[in-house]
Design a protein around this motif. Structure first.
Motif, PDB file in Angstrom:
ATOM      1  N   CYS A 123    -129.549  26.134  85.345  1.00  0.00           N
ATOM      2  CA  CYS A 123    -128.316  25.388  85.598  1.00  0.00           C
ATOM      3  C   CYS A 123    -128.561  24.258  86.586  1.00  0.00           C
ATOM      4  O   CYS A 123    -129.053  24.484  87.695  1.00  0.00           O
ATOM      5  CB  CYS A 123    -127.255  26.339  86.137  1.00  0.00           C
ATOM      6  SG  CYS A 123    -125.678  25.550  86.514  1.00  0.00           S
ATOM      7  N   ALA A 124    -128.201  23.034  86.195  1.00  0.00           N
ATOM      8  CA  ALA A 124    -128.385  21.882  87.075  1.00  0.00           C
ATOM      9  C   ALA A 124    -127.466  21.942  88.286  1.00  0.00           C
ATOM     10  O   ALA A 124    -127.847  21.534  89.385  1.00  0.00           O
ATOM     11  CB  ALA A 124    -128.129  20.586  86.293  1.00  0.00           C
ATOM     12  N   SER A 125    -126.240  22.458  88.125  1.00  0.00           N
ATOM     13  CA  SER A 125    -125.328  22.518  89.269  1.00  0.00           C
ATOM     14  C   SER A 125    -125.802  23.532  90.298  1.00  0.00           C
ATOM     15  O   SER A 125    -125.589  23.353  91.505  1.00  0.00           O
ATOM     16  CB  SER A 125    -123.903  22.844  88.817  1.00  0.00           C
ATOM     17  OG  SER A 125    -123.794  24.168  88.350  1.00  0.00           O
ATOM     18  N   TYR A 153    -135.512  17.404  85.723  1.00  0.00           N
ATOM     19  CA  TYR A 153    -134.881  18.362  84.829  1.00  0.00           C
ATOM     20  C   TYR A 153    -135.549  18.433  83.464  1.00  0.00           C
ATOM     21  O   TYR A 153    -135.121  19.198  82.602  1.00  0.00           O
ATOM     22  CB  TYR A 153    -133.390  18.031  84.679  1.00  0.00           C
ATOM     23  CG  TYR A 153    -132.603  18.250  85.961  1.00  0.00           C
ATOM     24  CD1 TYR A 153    -132.809  19.383  86.737  1.00  0.00           C
ATOM     25  CD2 TYR A 153    -131.671  17.315  86.395  1.00  0.00           C
ATOM     26  CE1 TYR A 153    -132.103  19.591  87.902  1.00  0.00           C
ATOM     27  CE2 TYR A 153    -130.957  17.513  87.564  1.00  0.00           C
ATOM     28  CZ  TYR A 153    -131.173  18.654  88.308  1.00  0.00           C
ATOM     29  OH  TYR A 153    -130.468  18.859  89.476  1.00  0.00           O
ATOM     30  N   CYS A 179    -125.666  19.261  82.334  1.00  0.00           N
ATOM     31  CA  CYS A 179    -126.371  20.518  82.495  1.00  0.00           C
ATOM     32  C   CYS A 179    -127.095  20.905  81.208  1.00  0.00           C
ATOM     33  O   CYS A 179    -126.885  20.332  80.147  1.00  0.00           O
ATOM     34  CB  CYS A 179    -125.415  21.636  82.913  1.00  0.00           C
ATOM     35  SG  CYS A 179    -126.259  22.958  83.816  1.00  0.00           S
ATOM     36  N   CYS A 183    -127.498  26.692  79.753  1.00  0.00           N
ATOM     37  CA  CYS A 183    -126.903  27.097  81.020  1.00  0.00           C
ATOM     38  C   CYS A 183    -125.848  28.180  80.812  1.00  0.00           C
ATOM     39  O   CYS A 183    -124.878  27.974  80.077  1.00  0.00           O
ATOM     40  CB  CYS A 183    -126.265  25.897  81.712  1.00  0.00           C
ATOM     41  SG  CYS A 183    -125.321  26.337  83.179  1.00  0.00           S
ATOM     42  N   LYS A 186    -122.343  26.986  81.919  1.00  0.00           N
ATOM     43  CA  LYS A 186    -121.759  26.008  81.005  1.00  0.00           C
ATOM     44  C   LYS A 186    -121.162  26.684  79.776  1.00  0.00           C
ATOM     45  O   LYS A 186    -120.117  26.279  79.272  1.00  0.00           O
ATOM     46  CB  LYS A 186    -122.817  24.984  80.579  1.00  0.00           C
ATOM     47  CG  LYS A 186    -122.290  23.919  79.617  1.00  0.00           C
ATOM     48  CD  LYS A 186    -123.389  22.943  79.241  1.00  0.00           C
ATOM     49  CE  LYS A 186    -122.864  21.911  78.242  1.00  0.00           C
ATOM     50  NZ  LYS A 186    -123.908  20.949  77.855  1.00  0.00           N
ATOM     51  N   CYS A 195    -121.613  21.247  84.317  1.00  0.00           N
ATOM     52  CA  CYS A 195    -121.237  22.544  84.849  1.00  0.00           C
ATOM     53  C   CYS A 195    -120.175  22.362  85.927  1.00  0.00           C
ATOM     54  O   CYS A 195    -120.136  21.359  86.601  1.00  0.00           O
ATOM     55  CB  CYS A 195    -122.445  23.229  85.492  1.00  0.00           C
ATOM     56  SG  CYS A 195    -123.535  23.987  84.304  1.00  0.00           S
ATOM     57  N   ALA A 198    -120.991  20.481  89.270  1.00  0.00           N
ATOM     58  CA  ALA A 198    -122.008  19.440  89.133  1.00  0.00           C
ATOM     59  C   ALA A 198    -121.416  18.061  89.409  1.00  0.00           C
ATOM     60  O   ALA A 198    -122.139  17.103  89.592  1.00  0.00           O
ATOM     61  CB  ALA A 198    -122.610  19.459  87.739  1.00  0.00           C
TER      62      ALA A 198
END
Length: 201
Positions: A123-125, A153, A179, A183, A186, A195, A198
């Motif tokens: 997850c990017a967030s 990423y 994201c 995820c 998400k 997300c 984010a």
């Protein structure tokens, strides 16, 4: 890992049924869904980081090392990060840092070759709100050292650059990345492109 888990449990208010690294991932996801506001997650994570150290250490380090010996302090923290955080992030190596003013700072960086934390949480967030922002603020405000973390990423690498102040969030590419498709957060909020958490704060 055990210490980090205990501090997370104390902050979040409950433990995970998982074991080992899976418990860290589970607790991290819980932390990121406790509040709808990214800032709350960032501040809570910074408090967890602070709780890992004796209360006197960060302010003492700032006065005794960061202010009078900034370059040495950056190199010292790069080595300590590389030696102590591989259980969390995976293989790392100390490298040089381009400070953006024509100066290359020797040994003030850490390259995380493939961040286990980012890959496992998916997850990017989580990367932004439970790692990048609070860690940058911990070093800057509590340890007295500027730090820029640059996650990639695409290959899951991450560059730590001690001595380099982070760019404003509005100009940082990490805050404008949708994201990952896989995820887990998400999937629970499929109506949002990013997300929860984010978004810029």
């Amino acid at each position: 890992m055990s210490l980090f888990r205990r501090k997370m449990v104390a902050s979040i208010g409950h433990d995970s049924e998982a074991q080992g690294y899976d418990a860290i991932v589970d607790l991290t996801r819980s932390l990121n869904t406790m509040s709808e506001y990214p800032r709350d997650t960032q501040e809570q994570t910074r408090r967890i980081l602070l709780s890992l150290f004796p209360a006197w250490l960060p302010p003492a380090f700032k006065v005794m090392f960061s202010k009078p010996l900034p370059a040495l302090s950056c190199r010292l923290n790069a080595w300590v990060t590389m030696l102590t955080c591989q259980w969390l992030m995976g293989p790392c190596k100390v490298n040089d840092v381009d400070l953006g003013n024509g100066t290359v700072a020797t040994g003030q960086g850490v390259l995380v070759e493939r961040c286990r934390y980012l890959e496992e949480t998916g997850c990017a967030s989580v990367c932004l709100n439970s790692c990048k922002v609070p860690t940058q603020e911990f070093f800057d405000k509590d340890m007295g050292l500027p730090l820029t973390m640059t996650p990639n990423y695409e290959d899951f690498s991450c560059q730590f650059s001690f001595g380099l102040s982070p760019r404003p969030q509005t100009k940082d590419d990490a805050f404008h990345t949708p994201c990952f498709a896989q995820c887990p957060i998400k999937r629970k909020h499929s109506a949002k492109e990013l997300c929860p958490g984010a978004e810029l704060v």
